[in-house]
Design a protein around this motif. Structure first.
Motif, PDB file in Angstrom:
ATOM      1  N   GLU A 107       7.982   9.603  -0.047  1.00  0.00           N
ATOM      2  CA  GLU A 107       7.363   8.345  -0.427  1.00  0.00           C
ATOM      3  C   GLU A 107       7.732   8.006  -1.791  1.00  0.00           C
ATOM      4  O   GLU A 107       8.306   7.082  -2.277  1.00  0.00           O
ATOM      5  CB  GLU A 107       5.826   8.259  -0.270  1.00  0.00           C
ATOM      6  N   ARG A 108       7.820   8.997  -2.700  1.00  0.00           N
ATOM      7  CA  ARG A 108       8.267   8.727  -4.054  1.00  0.00           C
ATOM      8  C   ARG A 108       9.611   8.628  -4.104  1.00  0.00           C
ATOM      9  O   ARG A 108      10.191   7.439  -4.825  1.00  0.00           O
ATOM     10  CB  ARG A 108       7.927  10.145  -5.024  1.00  0.00           C
ATOM     11  N   GLY A 124       0.975  -1.308   0.054  1.00  0.00           N
ATOM     12  CA  GLY A 124       0.052   0.056  -0.012  1.00  0.00           C
ATOM     13  C   GLY A 124       0.772   1.117   0.045  1.00  0.00           C
ATOM     14  O   GLY A 124       2.196   1.146  -0.170  1.00  0.00           O
ATOM     15  N   SER A 125       0.334   2.469   0.314  1.00  0.00           N
ATOM     16  CA  SER A 125       0.845   3.652   0.062  1.00  0.00           C
ATOM     17  C   SER A 125       0.705   4.523   1.573  1.00  0.00           C
ATOM     18  O   SER A 125      -0.392   4.545   1.880  1.00  0.00           O
ATOM     19  CB  SER A 125       0.451   4.494  -0.902  1.00  0.00           C
ATOM     20  N   ILE A 126       1.718   4.956   2.114  1.00  0.00           N
ATOM     21  CA  ILE A 126       1.199   5.749   3.377  1.00  0.00           C
ATOM     22  C   ILE A 126       0.419   6.942   3.188  1.00  0.00           C
ATOM     23  O   ILE A 126      -0.341   7.204   3.879  1.00  0.00           O
ATOM     24  CB  ILE A 126       2.709   6.149   4.062  1.00  0.00           C
ATOM     25  N   THR A 127       0.811   7.702   1.974  1.00  0.00           N
ATOM     26  CA  THR A 127      -0.085   8.751   1.524  1.00  0.00           C
ATOM     27  C   THR A 127      -1.486   8.480   1.403  1.00  0.00           C
ATOM     28  O   THR A 127      -2.336   9.030   1.820  1.00  0.00           O
ATOM     29  CB  THR A 127       0.799   9.501   0.362  1.00  0.00           C
ATOM     30  N   GLU A 128      -1.726   7.571   0.572  1.00  0.00           N
ATOM     31  CA  GLU A 128      -3.029   6.898   0.341  1.00  0.00           C
ATOM     32  C   GLU A 128      -3.536   6.567   1.570  1.00  0.00           C
ATOM     33  O   GLU A 128      -4.920   6.831   1.765  1.00  0.00           O
ATOM     34  CB  GLU A 128      -3.137   5.794  -0.608  1.00  0.00           C
ATOM     35  N   GLU A 129      -3.058   6.073   2.407  1.00  0.00           N
ATOM     36  CA  GLU A 129      -3.618   5.559   3.730  1.00  0.00           C
ATOM     37  C   GLU A 129      -3.980   6.712   4.619  1.00  0.00           C
ATOM     38  O   GLU A 129      -5.242   6.740   5.029  1.00  0.00           O
ATOM     39  CB  GLU A 129      -2.757   4.606   4.651  1.00  0.00           C
ATOM     40  N   GLN A 159      -0.156  -0.393 -10.776  1.00  0.00           N
ATOM     41  CA  GLN A 159      -0.544   0.946 -11.691  1.00  0.00           C
ATOM     42  C   GLN A 159      -0.445   2.226 -10.814  1.00  0.00           C
ATOM     43  O   GLN A 159       0.224   3.098 -10.996  1.00  0.00           O
ATOM     44  CB  GLN A 159      -1.927   0.709 -12.063  1.00  0.00           C
ATOM     45  N   PHE A 160      -0.873   1.917  -9.401  1.00  0.00           N
ATOM     46  CA  PHE A 160      -0.557   3.148  -8.549  1.00  0.00           C
ATOM     47  C   PHE A 160       0.667   3.554  -8.429  1.00  0.00           C
ATOM     48  O   PHE A 160       1.066   4.631  -8.418  1.00  0.00           O
ATOM     49  CB  PHE A 160      -1.415   2.784  -7.078  1.00  0.00           C
ATOM     50  N   VAL A 161       1.646   2.569  -8.089  1.00  0.00           N
ATOM     51  CA  VAL A 161       2.925   2.782  -7.785  1.00  0.00           C
ATOM     52  C   VAL A 161       3.637   3.391  -8.843  1.00  0.00           C
ATOM     53  O   VAL A 161       4.309   4.222  -8.804  1.00  0.00           O
ATOM     54  CB  VAL A 161       3.506   1.574  -7.423  1.00  0.00           C
ATOM     55  N   LEU A 176       7.097   5.768 -12.335  1.00  0.00           N
ATOM     56  CA  LEU A 176       8.248   4.593 -12.706  1.00  0.00           C
ATOM     57  C   LEU A 176       7.663   4.061 -14.056  1.00  0.00           C
ATOM     58  O   LEU A 176       6.541   3.445 -14.151  1.00  0.00           O
ATOM     59  CB  LEU A 176       8.211   3.739 -11.817  1.00  0.00           C
ATOM     60  N   ALA A 177       8.254   4.135 -15.349  1.00  0.00           N
ATOM     61  CA  ALA A 177       7.968   3.559 -16.587  1.00  0.00           C
ATOM     62  C   ALA A 177       8.593   2.367 -16.480  1.00  0.00           C
ATOM     63  O   ALA A 177       9.560   1.850 -15.785  1.00  0.00           O
ATOM     64  CB  ALA A 177       8.433   4.453 -17.654  1.00  0.00           C
ATOM     65  N   PRO A 178       7.759   1.154 -17.539  1.00  0.00           N
ATOM     66  CA  PRO A 178       8.423  -0.185 -17.712  1.00  0.00           C
ATOM     67  C   PRO A 178       9.803   0.063 -18.129  1.00  0.00           C
ATOM     68  O   PRO A 178      10.227   1.054 -18.851  1.00  0.00           O
ATOM     69  CB  PRO A 178       7.586  -0.789 -18.879  1.00  0.00           C
ATOM     70  N   GLY A 179      10.648  -0.692 -17.337  1.00  0.00           N
ATOM     71  CA  GLY A 179      12.233  -0.531 -17.527  1.00  0.00           C
ATOM     72  C   GLY A 179      12.915   0.209 -16.605  1.00  0.00           C
ATOM     73  O   GLY A 179      14.005   0.187 -16.750  1.00  0.00           O
ATOM     74  N   ASP A 180      12.367   1.023 -15.989  1.00  0.00           N
ATOM     75  CA  ASP A 180      13.053   2.000 -15.154  1.00  0.00           C
ATOM     76  C   ASP A 180      13.311   1.153 -13.902  1.00  0.00           C
ATOM     77  O   ASP A 180      12.753  -0.122 -13.539  1.00  0.00           O
ATOM     78  CB  ASP A 180      11.883   3.046 -14.332  1.00  0.00           C
TER      79      ASP A 180
END
Length: 400
Positions: free
Chosen positions: A152-153, A127-132, A171-173, A179-183
């Motif tokens: 957090e980022r 999960g995400s602290i910001t979202e929580e 998707q959220f992260v 972060l793009a695929p490959g990063d």
């Protein structure tokens, strides 16, 4: 003949109380014995003792200076929060992870350990602290919120690899951390699993059914920890609507927790207490028999759902599947995705009336229910065992 090289060292760090039946605790208790086949395991946790089945697999332990099950997110708004955070940070940075692979189930813990001290760092993101904070309606002023989001980022980018429970969380992260695929870090979607020796369609539920006196009544079952997000109250609110079509229906709730008294009071207010069995907590080894004795498995959770849908991956879906039970749940993106994809679960609209109709339709069509159960058991046993999940984690920790 030369002796084989020692296994690589895996340093596992968690704040979970491994004695409690929470989803993450059960996941760790299931995975660590399998990971011990490929690693020398060191566990850093807050628990004074380990479950009996886990202790033989842990080669070394470090005790963290916190109560077991502590939730650091609460410290952000607590007067003693900065002191507690500092104490935890000091303890984590003393951990000798330099020659080990770091594996932790918290991005906060990973950041405190300084993951680049380790040979490799792999983090489970639940999960995400910001979202929580946002979902709980906790007060975050503009400057604090912006600081927390920046922190957090940055923390998401520190490990070598992230493991997320489902596609919604991936998707959220990716969007949140840019972060793009490959990063780097790479992200893998890796959900939960089952012990196929415990959860399978061959488990005898007839004896338990006779002992409970259910007779031939149709039985819907839920098992889990009674917390508000589990939505036990939603299931109870659906019961009056189910009884209009199936007056012999029985809802069985297996589990315990802080919301149980409220759930019992709600059943009394709705006049359906006699049609609901509160079975209480049962031993882990008995859950499969309770599932085997039921006709349909149910889950109607109460989660905040944002643009990315359900962000978790409930273990109960896999156990329901492994037991060969058809599942009724609610139509939330990514909720129960493995079960839905296997043809083992049906979605209803998230209202008590619609959920009740879906349950009754399934009970009225036993051929369909049996076919769904077979499909779920086949998928769970072929693709979703704890052994298979642990092998994938090991491959991530030890890339070619």
């Amino acid at each position: 003949m030369a002796s084989p090289p020692p296994p690589p060292s895996l340093f596992v760090v968690t704040l979970e109380d491994l004695s409690r039946p929470t989803g993450q605790s059960l996941r760790l208790r299931a995975l660590l014995p399998h990971l011990a086949r490929r690693f020398h395991l060191t566990l850093a946790s807050c628990s004074d003792t380990l479950p009996v089945e886990l202790a033989p697999h842990i080669a070394a332990r470090w005790r963290l200076p916190l109560p077991a099950g502590a939730r650091p997110i609460r410290w952000f708004l607590h007067p003693l929060g900065p002191w507690r955070m500092s104490r935890l940070r000091r303890a984590l940075r003393r951990l000798p992870v330099e020659n080990s692979i770091l594996y932790t189930d918290s991005i906060l813990l990973a950041e405190m350990v300084r993951p680049r001290r380790a040979a490799r760092a792999v983090v489970e993101v639940n999960g995400s602290i910001t979202e929580e904070f946002r979902n709980r309606g906790l007060p975050l002023t503009g400057p604090i919120r912006r600081w927390l989001e920046r922190w957090e980022r940055r923390a998401f980018r520190l490990p070598d690899h992230l493991i997320v429970a489902g596609a919604g969380l991936e998707q959220f992260v990716r969007e949140f951390a840019g972060l793009a695929p490959g990063d780097r870090p790479a992200i893998s979607v890796l959900g939960n699993g089952i012990d196929p020796a415990r959860f399978h369609p061959g488990v005898d539920g007839a004896r338990l059914r006779r002992r409970q006196g259910w007779g031939a009544r149709p039985v819907g079952i839920f098992h889990g920890w009674f917390r508000s997000y589990q939505g036990v109250d939603n299931l109870i609110r659906a019961v009056p609507h189910i009884l209009r079509r199936r007056p012999d229906f029985l809802l069985v709730l297996v589990g315990d927790g802080p919301c149980r008294a409220d759930a019992e009071a709600l059943a009394d207010r709705l006049g359906v207490r006699s049609r609901i069995q509160f079975a209480g907590a049962v031993e882990a080894g008995e859950i499969a028999a309770w599932l085997a004795a039921a006709d349909v498995a149910l889950y109607y959770p109460r989660y905040h759902v944002g643009a990315h849908g359900f962000l978790g991956d409930a273990i109960k879906f896999y156990e329901y599947m492994g037991a060969g039970k058809p599942i009724v749940t609610v139509d939330v993106p990514h909720l129960g995705a493995p079960a839905v994809q296997a043809g083992a679960a049906i979605h209803s609209a998230a209202t008590p009336e619609a959920f009740a109709a879906a349950v009754c339709d399934l009970l009225d069509n036993p051929d369909r229910a049996r076919a769904m159960g077979r499909a779920g058991a086949d998928a769970a046993h072929r693709r979703h065992t704890w052994s298979a999940v642990a092998d994938k984690i090991a491959d991530i920790c030890l890339p070619p």
